[in-house]
Design a protein around this motif. Sequence first.
Motif, short mmCIF file in Angstrom:
data_model
loop_
_atom_site.label_atom_id
_atom_site.label_comp_id
_atom_site.label_asym_id
_atom_site.label_seq_id
_atom_site.Cartn_x
_atom_site.Cartn_y
_atom_site.Cartn_z
N ILE A 1 28.62 13.96 -7.42
CA ILE A 1 27.30 14.55 -7.65
C ILE A 1 27.13 15.81 -6.80
CG2 ILE A 1 24.81 14.20 -7.38
CD1 ILE A 1 25.37 11.21 -8.01
N PRO B 1 15.02 16.30 -9.23
CA PRO B 1 16.37 15.78 -8.98
C PRO B 1 16.72 15.69 -7.50
CG PRO B 1 16.48 18.05 -9.70
CD PRO B 1 15.03 17.63 -9.81
N CYS C 1 17.05 11.75 -13.77
CA CYS C 1 17.42 12.00 -12.37
C CYS C 1 18.02 13.39 -12.18
CB CYS C 1 18.37 10.92 -11.84
SG CYS C 1 19.94 10.82 -12.67
N PHE C 2 18.35 14.10 -13.27
CA PHE C 2 18.79 15.50 -13.20
C PHE C 2 17.69 16.47 -13.59
CE2 PHE C 2 23.58 14.53 -14.19
CZ PHE C 2 23.72 13.95 -12.95
N SER D 1 19.90 10.22 -8.22
CA SER D 1 21.04 10.23 -9.14
C SER D 1 21.98 9.07 -8.85
CB SER D 1 21.80 11.55 -9.03
OG SER D 1 20.96 12.63 -9.37
#
Length: 74
Positions: free
Chosen positions: A18, A43, A38-39, A48
Amino acid sequence: MSSQPNNPLHGITLEQIINELQAHYGWEYMGYQINIRCFTHNPSVQSSLKFLRRTAWARSKVEAMYLNMLEKRT
């Protein structure tokens, strides 16, 4: 001797993946490529990680994106 010599993901944590993707592409592009909250919504690495550890299909997409990035680097 490594038990998985041809696996580029061997020994790399999800957090490393990530972080490298975020540094290379940024959250906006990552959210465009893989449309997960989550992106795209507030974020963070922690959100993530939490989502991707529970969601196999999303994790496999992130791993594929990472492998694609590595392939383009070489």
